[in-house]
Design a protein around this motif. Structure first.
Motif, PDB file in Angstrom:
ATOM      1  N   ASN A 278       1.081  -0.957   0.032  1.00  0.00           N
ATOM      2  CA  ASN A 278       0.033  -0.108  -0.120  1.00  0.00           C
ATOM      3  C   ASN A 278       0.901   1.174  -0.051  1.00  0.00           C
ATOM      4  OD1 ASN A 278      -2.586  -1.301  -0.144  1.00  0.00           O
ATOM      5  ND2 ASN A 278      -2.907  -1.220   1.835  1.00  0.00           N
ATOM      6  N   LYS A 281       2.243   1.622  -3.177  1.00  0.00           N
ATOM      7  CA  LYS A 281       0.620   1.728  -4.492  1.00  0.00           C
ATOM      8  C   LYS A 281       0.349   3.628  -4.153  1.00  0.00           C
ATOM      9  CE  LYS A 281      -2.903  -0.164  -3.138  1.00  0.00           C
ATOM     10  NZ  LYS A 281      -4.171  -1.746  -3.938  1.00  0.00           N
ATOM     11  N   TYR A 282      -0.027   3.812  -3.056  1.00  0.00           N
ATOM     12  CA  TYR A 282      -0.099   4.869  -2.155  1.00  0.00           C
ATOM     13  C   TYR A 282       0.421   6.464  -2.812  1.00  0.00           C
ATOM     14  CZ  TYR A 282      -4.462   2.566  -1.861  1.00  0.00           C
ATOM     15  OH  TYR A 282      -5.656   1.700  -2.677  1.00  0.00           O
ATOM     16  N   ASP A 306       5.116   6.362   4.210  1.00  0.00           N
ATOM     17  CA  ASP A 306       5.438   6.321   3.358  1.00  0.00           C
ATOM     18  C   ASP A 306       5.122   8.359   2.986  1.00  0.00           C
ATOM     19  OD1 ASP A 306       2.754   7.415   2.266  1.00  0.00           O
ATOM     20  OD2 ASP A 306       2.140   4.984   2.588  1.00  0.00           O
ATOM     21  N   ILE A 311      -4.130  10.151   3.854  1.00  0.00           N
ATOM     22  CA  ILE A 311      -5.866   9.870   3.950  1.00  0.00           C
ATOM     23  C   ILE A 311      -6.460  10.601   4.424  1.00  0.00           C
ATOM     24  CG2 ILE A 311      -7.422   7.791   4.904  1.00  0.00           C
ATOM     25  CD1 ILE A 311      -5.087   5.947   5.104  1.00  0.00           C
ATOM     26  N   ARG A 325     -12.864   2.263   1.378  1.00  0.00           N
ATOM     27  CA  ARG A 325     -10.840   2.875   0.546  1.00  0.00           C
ATOM     28  C   ARG A 325     -11.250   4.207   0.492  1.00  0.00           C
ATOM     29  NH1 ARG A 325      -9.476   1.548  -4.949  1.00  0.00           N
ATOM     30  NH2 ARG A 325      -7.650   1.501  -4.480  1.00  0.00           N
ATOM     31  N   ALA A 326     -10.419   5.125   1.480  1.00  0.00           N
ATOM     32  CA  ALA A 326     -10.504   6.509   0.542  1.00  0.00           C
ATOM     33  C   ALA A 326     -11.237   7.000  -0.037  1.00  0.00           C
ATOM     34  CB  ALA A 326      -9.489   6.811   1.735  1.00  0.00           C
ATOM     35  N   VAL A 329      -8.778   7.947  -3.909  1.00  0.00           N
ATOM     36  CA  VAL A 329      -7.505   6.943  -3.977  1.00  0.00           C
ATOM     37  C   VAL A 329      -7.748   7.643  -5.639  1.00  0.00           C
ATOM     38  CG1 VAL A 329      -7.963   5.137  -2.071  1.00  0.00           C
ATOM     39  CG2 VAL A 329      -9.540   5.337  -3.955  1.00  0.00           C
ATOM     40  N   GLY A 334      -7.572  -1.248  -6.198  1.00  0.00           N
ATOM     41  CA  GLY A 334      -7.694  -1.552  -4.777  1.00  0.00           C
ATOM     42  C   GLY A 334      -9.359  -2.197  -4.966  1.00  0.00           C
ATOM     43  N   THR A 335      -9.139  -3.140  -3.361  1.00  0.00           N
ATOM     44  CA  THR A 335     -10.435  -3.824  -3.275  1.00  0.00           C
ATOM     45  C   THR A 335     -10.934  -3.110  -1.982  1.00  0.00           C
ATOM     46  OG1 THR A 335      -9.074  -5.577  -1.850  1.00  0.00           O
ATOM     47  CG2 THR A 335      -9.369  -6.507  -4.261  1.00  0.00           C
ATOM     48  N   GLY A 336     -10.099  -2.651  -1.049  1.00  0.00           N
ATOM     49  CA  GLY A 336     -10.302  -2.560   0.481  1.00  0.00           C
ATOM     50  C   GLY A 336     -10.623  -3.127   1.037  1.00  0.00           C
ATOM     51  N   GLY A 338      -7.270  -5.356   2.364  1.00  0.00           N
ATOM     52  CA  GLY A 338      -6.267  -5.134   2.915  1.00  0.00           C
ATOM     53  C   GLY A 338      -6.478  -4.743   4.204  1.00  0.00           C
ATOM     54  N   LEU A 339      -6.418  -3.868   4.686  1.00  0.00           N
ATOM     55  CA  LEU A 339      -6.345  -3.413   5.691  1.00  0.00           C
ATOM     56  C   LEU A 339      -7.014  -4.369   6.842  1.00  0.00           C
ATOM     57  CD1 LEU A 339      -5.911   0.744   5.426  1.00  0.00           C
ATOM     58  CD2 LEU A 339      -4.256  -1.477   5.851  1.00  0.00           C
TER      59      LEU A 339
END
Ligand code: ADP
Length: 372
Positions: A278, A281-282, A306, A311, A325-326, A329, A334-336, A338-339
């Protein structure tokens, strides 16, 4: 069996004394005898009796009926009214408080005993029914939640699968019809697109399976000794290799990492790969990522910092829920999930996770895991 504790609320001393004697000879414990509502309330909260025997007519601002109402609502303790005479209106008012019985003065010992037994039994049955109702309400809510989660899964996964499948279909068709005219480089671009799409679908499948297991409480947890330093270095390297930009992950080690510290390697891998990928990616600006690992006092702290998109402050709390997801993005895929997976894996270790972020400045995720 524990003795049954009874509170007597009666303002006529002779009646109170007779009643006390009868109760004692029947084997009950009279925890206290009081003559007004205020004292009765104090005793109820102090001794939590199993039953209250209460005169309907009491001196003071509250009569027995008002008092019974309060005791029923606040303490859920059965009340039997004591009364010498009863006009219709008083009985109707008393009825609203759902008394567990009436005892008419002068009292008869056998009647006292049977009224108390019936009241206690009824209270027990009602208590059981209340518990059953609570359980069935909790089950109903859980079923509702699962149905909602299931429908979110279905709509999200079908949407998330469609995009890579469209890519695969488009690139294979183009290769089929035009590859004979294309340079090797152009063909390579489409092969790479197909590979990326397959990877995206595989990741998605893995995440859905993982969150499914975690949400049904079936996440296996097998802590084993892990050489943290080597483990983290390998993970960071894998992330760098899998990434097509030249962003680096800069590792800092602080403190000490005894060989015997145990973690579930698979869950730890999920935690760190999700947070590191992440962070990369972000950070579309290509900034490097800091990975700080601190070992101290039987705990390890992982910080992943990072300097990416950040966010929005008001969205920080909900990001550990599935599919959240924020809003900033943009087109970053993304799928939302991971976290949500990270949080479950941290919970399985008995650890904590927190996040600090400033939009357009950067984000730091901090994971603390206890080590034995
Ligand atoms: P996703 O597949 O969308 O990345 P995650 O569950 O891993 O799902 O993350 C949930 C959301 O949290 C992301 O969609 C993104 O909005 C936000 N997020 C997570 N990590 C970062 C980060 N390092 N920087 C900025 N936003 C992040």
């Amino acid at each position: 069996m524990e003795p049954i504790k009874i509170l007597v609320v009666e303002d006529e001393p002779i009646t109170a004394r007779d009643l006390n004697q009868s109760l004692k000879s029947l084997g009950y414990t009279v925890s206290a005898t009081v003559d007004c509502a205020e004292d009765a309330l104090e005793e109820v909260s102090k001794i939590q009796p199993d039953l209250v025997l209460m005169d309907i007519i009491l001196k003071g601002t509250l009569d027995g009926i008002n008092l019974a109402n309060i005791i029923r609502q606040l303490y859920n303790i059965p009340v039997i009214f004591l009364t010498a005479y009863s006009d219709e209106e008083t009985l109707q008012r008393a009825g609203i408080t759902e008394p567990f019985g009436y005892l008419l003065k002068p009292f008869d010992e056998r009647e006292i005993h049977s009224s108390i037994q019936i009241a206690l039994r009824r209270h027990q049955v009602e208590q059981k029914m209340r518990e059953n109702l609570e359980i069935s309400e909790a089950l109903r809510q859980e079923a509702e939640r699962l149905a909602e989660v299931k429908s979110r899964y279905i709509s999200m996964t079908s949407h998330e699968f469609r995009t890579p499948m469209t890519t695969i279909q488009g690139s294979t068709e183009l290769l089929q019809y035009y590859s004979h005219r294309w340079t090797d480089e152009k063909k390579l671009i489409h092969y790479q697109r197909i590979k990326d799409a397959v990877k995206r679908m595989t990741n998605l499948l893995d995440e859905v399976l993982m969150i499914g297991k975690a949400e049904s409480g079936k996440l296996p947890f097998n802590p084993q000794p892990v050489n943290l330093v080597i483990f983290c270095q390998n993970l960071a390297e894998e992330q760098e290799l899998g990434n097509r930009t030249d962003q680096r992950i800069r590792i800092t080690l602080r403190g000490y990492f005894p060989e015997g510290w145990r973690f579930d390697e698979n869950l730890l891998r999920h935690i760190l790969t999700n947070l590191l990928s992440n962070a990369i990616k972000y950070s579309p600006n290509g900034e490097d990522v800091n990975f700080i690992i601190t070992g101290k006092d039987n705990q390890v702290v992982f910080e992943i910092q990072d300097r990416g998109i950040g966010i929005p402050a008001e969205e920080l709390d909900q990001l550990f829920e599935s599919f959240e997801r924020a809003t900033n993005v943009g087109s970053i895929p993304g799928t939302g999930l991971g976290l949500a997976i990270v949080k479950k894996c941290v919970d399985a270790h008995g650890g904590t996770i927190s996040v600090e972020s400033i939009q357009d400045v950067g984000t730091t995720f901090t994971v603390r895991l206890p080590c034995k």
